[in-house]
Design a protein around this motif. Structure first.
Motif, mmCIF file in Angstrom:
data_model
loop_
_atom_site.group_PDB
_atom_site.id
_atom_site.type_symbol
_atom_site.label_atom_id
_atom_site.label_comp_id
_atom_site.label_asym_id
_atom_site.label_seq_id
_atom_site.Cartn_x
_atom_site.Cartn_y
_atom_site.Cartn_z
ATOM 1 N N MET A 173 0.850 -1.196 0.000
ATOM 2 C CA MET A 173 0.000 0.000 0.000
ATOM 3 C C MET A 173 0.881 1.240 0.000
ATOM 4 O O MET A 173 2.071 1.178 0.312
ATOM 5 N N SER A 174 0.250 2.365 -0.294
ATOM 6 C CA SER A 174 0.940 3.649 -0.265
ATOM 7 C C SER A 174 -0.086 4.749 -0.163
ATOM 8 O O SER A 174 -1.290 4.519 -0.369
ATOM 9 N N ASP A 175 0.376 5.936 0.151
ATOM 10 C CA ASP A 175 -0.448 7.142 0.072
ATOM 11 C C ASP A 175 -1.779 7.006 0.808
ATOM 12 O O ASP A 175 -2.835 7.262 0.251
ATOM 13 N N THR A 176 -1.692 6.627 2.072
ATOM 14 C CA THR A 176 -2.910 6.484 2.872
ATOM 15 C C THR A 176 -3.453 7.832 3.333
ATOM 16 O O THR A 176 -4.653 7.977 3.512
ATOM 17 N N HIS A 177 -2.600 8.822 3.552
ATOM 18 C CA HIS A 177 -3.019 10.201 3.835
ATOM 19 C C HIS A 177 -4.110 10.300 4.901
ATOM 20 O O HIS A 177 -5.070 11.049 4.736
ATOM 21 N N VAL A 234 -6.573 12.814 6.500
ATOM 22 C CA VAL A 234 -6.911 13.870 5.550
ATOM 23 C C VAL A 234 -7.815 13.361 4.430
ATOM 24 O O VAL A 234 -8.850 13.946 4.138
ATOM 25 N N ARG A 235 -7.427 12.274 3.766
ATOM 26 C CA ARG A 235 -8.185 11.755 2.614
ATOM 27 C C ARG A 235 -9.304 10.799 3.016
ATOM 28 O O ARG A 235 -10.236 10.577 2.260
ATOM 29 N N ALA A 236 -9.163 10.190 4.167
ATOM 30 C CA ALA A 236 -10.191 9.296 4.718
ATOM 31 C C ALA A 236 -9.983 9.262 6.227
ATOM 32 O O ALA A 236 -8.914 9.633 6.715
ATOM 33 N N LYS A 237 -10.999 8.809 6.937
ATOM 34 C CA LYS A 237 -10.891 8.755 8.400
ATOM 35 C C LYS A 237 -10.114 7.525 8.872
ATOM 36 O O LYS A 237 -9.505 7.534 9.934
ATOM 37 N N ALA A 238 -10.159 6.440 8.076
ATOM 38 C CA ALA A 238 -9.518 5.183 8.475
ATOM 39 C C ALA A 238 -9.178 4.368 7.232
ATOM 40 O O ALA A 238 -9.701 4.625 6.150
ATOM 41 N N LEU A 239 -8.323 3.375 7.416
ATOM 42 C CA LEU A 239 -8.047 2.439 6.331
ATOM 43 C C LEU A 239 -9.312 1.648 6.019
ATOM 44 O O LEU A 239 -10.084 1.328 6.933
ATOM 45 N N LEU A 260 6.597 -1.587 -8.828
ATOM 46 C CA LEU A 260 5.203 -1.716 -8.411
ATOM 47 C C LEU A 260 4.752 -0.485 -7.637
ATOM 48 O O LEU A 260 5.405 -0.087 -6.672
ATOM 49 N N ASN A 261 3.654 0.101 -8.060
ATOM 50 C CA ASN A 261 2.992 1.149 -7.298
ATOM 51 C C ASN A 261 1.580 0.653 -7.029
ATOM 52 O O ASN A 261 0.805 0.448 -7.964
ATOM 53 N N PRO A 262 1.220 0.462 -5.741
ATOM 54 C CA PRO A 262 -0.106 -0.062 -5.422
ATOM 55 C C PRO A 262 -1.226 0.962 -5.504
ATOM 56 O O PRO A 262 -2.383 0.646 -5.241
ATOM 57 N N GLY A 263 -0.933 2.204 -5.879
ATOM 58 C CA GLY A 263 -1.951 3.251 -5.879
ATOM 59 C C GLY A 263 -2.236 3.682 -4.451
ATOM 60 O O GLY A 263 -1.367 3.593 -3.586
ATOM 61 N N SER A 264 -3.440 4.128 -4.202
ATOM 62 C CA SER A 264 -3.832 4.567 -2.861
ATOM 63 C C SER A 264 -5.144 3.918 -2.455
ATOM 64 O O SER A 264 -6.091 3.898 -3.236
ATOM 65 N N PRO A 265 -5.223 3.410 -1.207
ATOM 66 C CA PRO A 265 -6.479 2.818 -0.750
ATOM 67 C C PRO A 265 -7.487 3.855 -0.248
ATOM 68 O O PRO A 265 -8.616 3.513 0.083
ATOM 69 N N THR A 266 -7.079 5.128 -0.210
ATOM 70 C CA THR A 266 -7.956 6.155 0.364
ATOM 71 C C THR A 266 -8.193 7.353 -0.539
ATOM 72 O O THR A 266 -9.082 8.146 -0.278
ATOM 73 N N ASP A 267 -7.387 7.523 -1.606
ATOM 74 C CA ASP A 267 -7.500 8.699 -2.461
ATOM 75 C C ASP A 267 -7.226 8.301 -3.905
ATOM 76 O O ASP A 267 -6.081 8.183 -4.319
ATOM 77 N N HIS A 285 -5.820 -4.750 -6.454
ATOM 78 C CA HIS A 285 -7.171 -4.885 -5.909
ATOM 79 C C HIS A 285 -7.863 -3.525 -5.928
ATOM 80 O O HIS A 285 -7.298 -2.532 -5.464
ATOM 81 N N GLU A 286 -9.073 -3.501 -6.452
ATOM 82 C CA GLU A 286 -9.883 -2.284 -6.451
ATOM 83 C C GLU A 286 -10.810 -2.321 -5.250
ATOM 84 O O GLU A 286 -11.457 -3.337 -4.981
ATOM 85 N N LEU A 287 -10.859 -1.225 -4.539
ATOM 86 C CA LEU A 287 -11.726 -1.124 -3.367
ATOM 87 C C LEU A 287 -13.076 -0.545 -3.766
ATOM 88 O O LEU A 287 -13.153 0.295 -4.681
ATOM 89 N N PRO A 288 -14.139 -0.967 -3.073
ATOM 90 C CA PRO A 288 -15.446 -0.379 -3.374
ATOM 91 C C PRO A 288 -15.465 1.092 -2.966
ATOM 92 O O PRO A 288 -14.698 1.511 -2.090
ATOM 93 N N PRO A 289 -16.317 1.891 -3.606
ATOM 94 C CA PRO A 289 -16.403 3.306 -3.219
ATOM 95 C C PRO A 289 -16.751 3.453 -1.740
ATOM 96 O O PRO A 289 -17.509 2.640 -1.195
ATOM 97 N N ARG A 290 -16.183 4.461 -1.115
ATOM 98 C CA ARG A 290 -16.496 4.723 0.297
ATOM 99 C C ARG A 290 -17.909 5.253 0.405
ATOM 100 O O ARG A 290 -18.385 5.992 -0.458
ATOM 101 N N THR A 291 -18.555 4.870 1.479
ATOM 102 C CA THR A 291 -19.887 5.403 1.742
ATOM 103 C C THR A 291 -19.766 6.566 2.723
ATOM 104 O O THR A 291 -18.966 6.500 3.656
ATOM 105 N N PRO A 292 -20.508 7.635 2.502
ATOM 106 C CA PRO A 292 -20.439 8.757 3.422
ATOM 107 C C PRO A 292 -20.851 8.332 4.836
ATOM 108 O O PRO A 292 -21.697 7.469 5.009
ATOM 109 N N GLY A 293 -20.254 8.983 5.790
ATOM 110 C CA GLY A 293 -20.669 8.644 7.152
ATOM 111 C C GLY A 293 -19.640 8.679 8.124
ATOM 112 O O GLY A 293 -18.827 9.117 8.619
#
Length: 169
Positions: free
Chosen positions: A6-10, A13-18, A129-136, A161-169
């Motif tokens: 993983m990388s760029d979890t931010h 700022v970009r999400a509240k949690a992994l 390899l760049n895994p992208g970001s799991p949060t942004d 692996h593609e993560l499902p869109p985050r749900t607001p909340g």
């Protein structure tokens, strides 16, 4: 040996949690790799507590606390596979040549920064390899991470692996 990249979890700022899917994989992986831009020390503390082994670096958005705890470049020998981790590798154009020259003794280099997944081979030997970001996801269709396996024949089974869109909340 199972790897979680993983990388760029931010965080936060970009999400509240992994994402839960990713967090559930942490204790199952033999090695967790994080290629920088944590943004907070709490995420480093969390991964250090849950991962069997963590190989990680700081990124350009990481402050003095993370820079004091993490290197700019990390190295690990994983069953004979020479792994390196760095946050930035520069522009996509010329990346393979630059990385092959900078890291002549590595088999695999995991990097981040762009939030854009990347899987290529440089100089016929160095897997980038760049895994992208799991949060942004930035301009990508999905937030992402990678898994891979190291066996008797080296690195195998690299999967984005593609993560499902985050749900607001």
């Amino acid at each position: 040996m199972d790897l979680l990249l993983m990388s760029d979890t931010h965080l936060p700022v970009r999400a509240k949690a992994l994402p839960p899917e990713l967090l559930d994989l942490v204790p199952r992986a033999d090695v967790v790799v994080h290629a920088g831009d944590w943004a907070d020390e709490a995420t480093l503390d969390l991964l250090e507590a849950r991962a069997r082994r963590l190989v990680a670096v700081f990124g350009n958005n990481d402050g003095p606390g993370l820079r004091a705890r993490l290197p700019e470049v990390a190295y690990a020998d994983l069953q004979g596979v020479r792994l390196g981790v760095v946050h930035e590798t520069g522009p996509a154009k010329g990346r393979e040549k630059r990385c092959a020259e900078r890291f002549p003794d590595l088999d695999v280099l995991v990097f981040g920064h762009s939030h854009i997944p990347w899987d290529s081979t440089a100089d016929g030997r160095l897997r980038l390899l760049n895994p992208g970001s799991p949060t942004d996801r930035r301009r990508q269709p999905h937030c992402t991470y990678m898994t891979a396996r190291i066996g008797s024949s080296g690195l195998a089974g690299v999967r984005l692996h593609e993560l499902p869109p985050r749900t607001p909340g």
